[in-house]
Design an enzyme around this catalytic site. Structure first.
Site, PDB file in Angstrom:
ATOM      1  N   ASP A   1       0.826  -1.210   0.000  1.00  0.00           N
ATOM      2  CA  ASP A   1       0.000   0.000   0.000  1.00  0.00           C
ATOM      3  C   ASP A   1       0.866   1.268   0.000  1.00  0.00           C
ATOM      4  O   ASP A   1       1.776   1.417   0.822  1.00  0.00           O
ATOM      5  CB  ASP A   1      -0.916  -0.008   1.240  1.00  0.00           C
TER       6      ASP A   1
ATOM      7  N   THR B   1      -7.078   3.891  -1.515  1.00  0.00           N
ATOM      8  CA  THR B   1      -6.854   2.455  -1.337  1.00  0.00           C
ATOM      9  C   THR B   1      -7.977   1.543  -1.853  1.00  0.00           C
ATOM     10  O   THR B   1      -7.736   0.674  -2.690  1.00  0.00           O
ATOM     11  CB  THR B   1      -6.606   2.158   0.153  1.00  0.00           C
TER      12      THR B   1
ATOM     13  N   ASP C   1       2.157   2.931   3.392  1.00  0.00           N
ATOM     14  CA  ASP C   1       1.021   3.857   3.464  1.00  0.00           C
ATOM     15  C   ASP C   1       0.947   4.492   4.854  1.00  0.00           C
ATOM     16  O   ASP C   1       0.933   5.723   4.980  1.00  0.00           O
ATOM     17  CB  ASP C   1      -0.290   3.127   3.135  1.00  0.00           C
TER      18      ASP C   1
ATOM     19  N   HIS D   1       1.929   8.489   5.377  1.00  0.00           N
ATOM     20  CA  HIS D   1       0.976   9.493   5.889  1.00  0.00           C
ATOM     21  C   HIS D   1       1.575  10.221   7.082  1.00  0.00           C
ATOM     22  O   HIS D   1       1.528  11.440   7.182  1.00  0.00           O
ATOM     23  CB  HIS D   1      -0.318   8.817   6.367  1.00  0.00           C
TER      24      HIS D   1
ATOM     25  N   HIS E   1      -1.271   3.115  -5.110  1.00  0.00           N
ATOM     26  CA  HIS E   1      -1.075   4.554  -5.376  1.00  0.00           C
ATOM     27  C   HIS E   1       0.252   4.955  -4.773  1.00  0.00           C
ATOM     28  O   HIS E   1       0.896   4.140  -4.097  1.00  0.00           O
ATOM     29  CB  HIS E   1      -2.201   5.387  -4.752  1.00  0.00           C
TER      30      HIS E   1
ATOM     31  N   HIS F   1      -2.540  11.004  -0.431  1.00  0.00           N
ATOM     32  CA  HIS F   1      -2.755  10.559  -1.810  1.00  0.00           C
ATOM     33  C   HIS F   1      -4.247  10.625  -2.063  1.00  0.00           C
ATOM     34  O   HIS F   1      -5.023  10.838  -1.127  1.00  0.00           O
ATOM     35  CB  HIS F   1      -2.229   9.123  -1.987  1.00  0.00           C
TER      36      HIS F   1
HETATM   37  P1  AMP Z   1      -6.165   5.049   2.737  1.00  0.00           P
HETATM   38  O1  AMP Z   1      -4.724   5.327   2.941  1.00  0.00           O
HETATM   39  O2  AMP Z   1      -7.013   5.966   3.537  1.00  0.00           O
HETATM   40  O3  AMP Z   1      -6.577   5.066   1.309  1.00  0.00           O
HETATM   41  O4  AMP Z   1      -6.454   3.583   3.294  1.00  0.00           O
HETATM   42  C1  AMP Z   1      -5.477   2.720   3.819  1.00  0.00           C
HETATM   43  C2  AMP Z   1      -6.070   1.855   4.887  1.00  0.00           C
HETATM   44  O5  AMP Z   1      -7.016   0.948   4.334  1.00  0.00           O
HETATM   45  C3  AMP Z   1      -5.099   0.934   5.572  1.00  0.00           C
HETATM   46  O6  AMP Z   1      -4.371   1.578   6.565  1.00  0.00           O
HETATM   47  C4  AMP Z   1      -5.986  -0.131   6.155  1.00  0.00           C
HETATM   48  O7  AMP Z   1      -6.377   0.203   7.460  1.00  0.00           O
HETATM   49  C5  AMP Z   1      -7.225  -0.084   5.268  1.00  0.00           C
HETATM   50  N1  AMP Z   1      -7.394  -1.362   4.575  1.00  0.00           N
HETATM   51  C6  AMP Z   1      -6.613  -1.884   3.617  1.00  0.00           C
HETATM   52  N2  AMP Z   1      -7.084  -3.069   3.191  1.00  0.00           N
HETATM   53  C7  AMP Z   1      -8.194  -3.319   3.902  1.00  0.00           C
HETATM   54  C8  AMP Z   1      -9.137  -4.388   3.926  1.00  0.00           C
HETATM   55  N3  AMP Z   1      -9.029  -5.450   3.128  1.00  0.00           N
HETATM   56  N4  AMP Z   1     -10.176  -4.292   4.788  1.00  0.00           N
HETATM   57  C9  AMP Z   1     -10.308  -3.213   5.587  1.00  0.00           C
HETATM   58  N5  AMP Z   1      -9.450  -2.175   5.618  1.00  0.00           N
HETATM   59  C10 AMP Z   1      -8.398  -2.220   4.787  1.00  0.00           C
HETATM   60 ZN    ZN Z   2      -3.578   2.689  -0.245  1.00  0.00          ZN
HETATM   61 ZN    ZN Z   3      -3.191   5.995   2.541  1.00  0.00          ZN
END
Ligand code: AMP
Ligand code: ZN
Ligand code: ZN
Length: 404
Positions: free
Chosen positions: A32, A68, A189, A193, A237, A342
């Site tokens: 990620d 994500t 990720d 952040h 990303h 992002h």
């Molecule tokens: P973001 O950076 O806000 O786009 O999202 C990243 C977060 O998505 C990660 O830190 C995880 O907590 C969450 N995430 C990733 N994969 C999963 C999944 N399969 N189910 C639930 N949450 C997830």
């Molecule tokens: Zn992501």
């Molecule tokens: Zn993120």
């Protein structure tokens, strides 16, 4: 049993066995927020080895918004977020007053939100057993829409356990063994952040995930499957630096208009009162500085962000590194603020991720320019020689030249 019947049985069993042996294996690994140029920092020897042995892209273009859930779904369905339905990490269905939210186990497991067909569904229907050690959308409560083997998302589960889980699946007897497996690691990720993409902490996270890549490959070696498994490393990303100085309080410009702010920071969606749409749009247009405002149907074509009725009426897209906030979001600025984010325009190189693939299906030492994440689904169908779903956005001809 008569001799002929026995022969027939032996024939069928060995034919099934042969077909299981000849089916390819693909392990799809997601790191990620692993930005494309992290590979050029000289701290990723394991991924560098994959790059020199297999086929790789200079960068991997996410779909808009570069978040994500939208992008894991784009990779696995071959569709743009507005088309596969998960157009944001969280969003509201205004028609039914229901919310989809990444952290909510009820909504993420409800199949009705997922309008695309994930590769595991396409594959299972055509006789390929699949598994997922985490992937957004893999836990839906409808058995034919999820992999045979899957895990409930657990952010805290140590990375070693995820690797062990994948290897254990590959050690299953032939008839039970999955041929397509996904696995997910969030380090770059989280840290990106918190500390920003140019921080020493981020370099540590990059090194850690490179170590994970090394261990995965080493363990495939140990079970003697390194040569038979196609391993694809992708990221959803990239990441860019943000700061408290580059924020715009959008709600402050619209005081007294009773707008609903449904999403914010890197992409703001607004639902104004029906009779005020034009007024609100004009106020935001007049003040346009470090952001762009659009009516949903006017969002530029290259974002592919128009044709989903759940996307609210107004869409505000900030420039790279800027944040568009509501009063609530602006209030949180007093707290320790994120250093990286992002979700921005997917043409921006900072939003691009990685694509590296090595194994029997891929060319050796082959490097190409930017690949698009919506093209992975048709690529997977090609590797497994199965029929893709018809209405996808991905195109095999944009990516198949990386195959042998
Ligand atoms: P973001 O950076 O806000 O786009 O999202 C990243 C977060 O998505 C990660 O830190 C995880 O907590 C969450 N995430 C990733 N994969 C999963 C999944 N399969 N189910 C639930 N949450 C997830
Ligand atoms: Zn992501
Ligand atoms: Zn993120």
């Amino acid at each position: 049993m008569k001799k002929t019947k026995l022969f027939l049985l032996i024939f069928i069993v060995s034919a099934l066995n042969f077909s299981a042996q000849t089916k390819p294996y693909v392990l799809l690994v997601s790191f990620d927020g692993f930005r494309w140029d992290y590979l050029n920092r000289g701290i990723t020897p394991n991924l560098e080895k994959v790059r020199s042995e297999g086929a790789s892209a200079m960068s991997f273009r996410p779909s808009f918004p570069s978040k994500t859930f939208p992008n894991h779904q784009s990779i696995i369905t071959g569709m743009y977020p507005a088309h596969h339905g998960i157009y944001a990490n969280s969003f509201l269905d205004q028609f039914n007053n229901e919310t989809y939210r990444l952290g909510d186990s009820v909504s993420v497991t409800n199949a009705k939100w997922y309008l695309g067909e994930a590769f595991w569904e396409t594959a299972e229907r055509q006789g390929i057993t699949t598994a997922s050690y985490f992937w957004p959308g893999s836990e839906v409560k409808l058995s034919y829409r999820r992999p045979t083997y899957f895990q409930k998302y657990d952010h805290k589960l140590p990375y070693e356990n995820r690797i062990e889980g994948v290897i254990n699946w590959l050690k299953l007897p032939q008839e039970k063994r999955p041929h397509f497996i996904t696995v997910y690691f969030h380090e770059t990720d989280d840290i990106g952040h918190k500390f920003g993409p140019n921080s020493p902490e981020c370099n540590k996270a990059i090194e850690l995930l490179d170590g994970i890549a090394g261990r995965l490959l080493q363990q495939l070696d140990e079970i003697k499957m390194r040569d038979s498994v196609n391993v694809i490393f992708v990221s959803d990303h990239g990441m860019t630096e943000i700061s408290k100085e580059r924020v715009i309080n959008i709600e402050k410009m619209l005081e007294g208009y009773n707008c609903k702010f449904l999403d914010e920071s890197v992409l703001m969606t607004i639902e104004p009162p029906k009779d005020k749409v034009k007024t609100i749009y004009e106020i935001l247009k007049k003040n346009e500085n470090h952001y762009k405002v659009y009516l949903r149907e006017e969002v530029p074509q290259y974002f592919h962000f128009n044709d989903n009725p759940l996307i609210p009426t107004l869409v505000v897209i900030p420039d790279l590194g800027w944040n568009v906030l509501s009063n609530k979001g602006a209030g949180r600025l007093k707290d320790d603020y994120f250093k990286g984010n992002h979700g921005y325009d997917n043409q921006q190189m900072d939003m691009h991720g990685i694509f590296l693939a090595a194994g029997p299906s891929f060319k050796n030492g082959y490097k190409t320019g930017t690949l698009w994440n919506i093209d992975v689904y048709p690529l997977l169908c090609k590797i497994f020689d199965i029929m893709p779903r018809a209405n996808i956005d991905g195109k095999l001809e944009r990516i198949e030249f990386i195959l042998k």
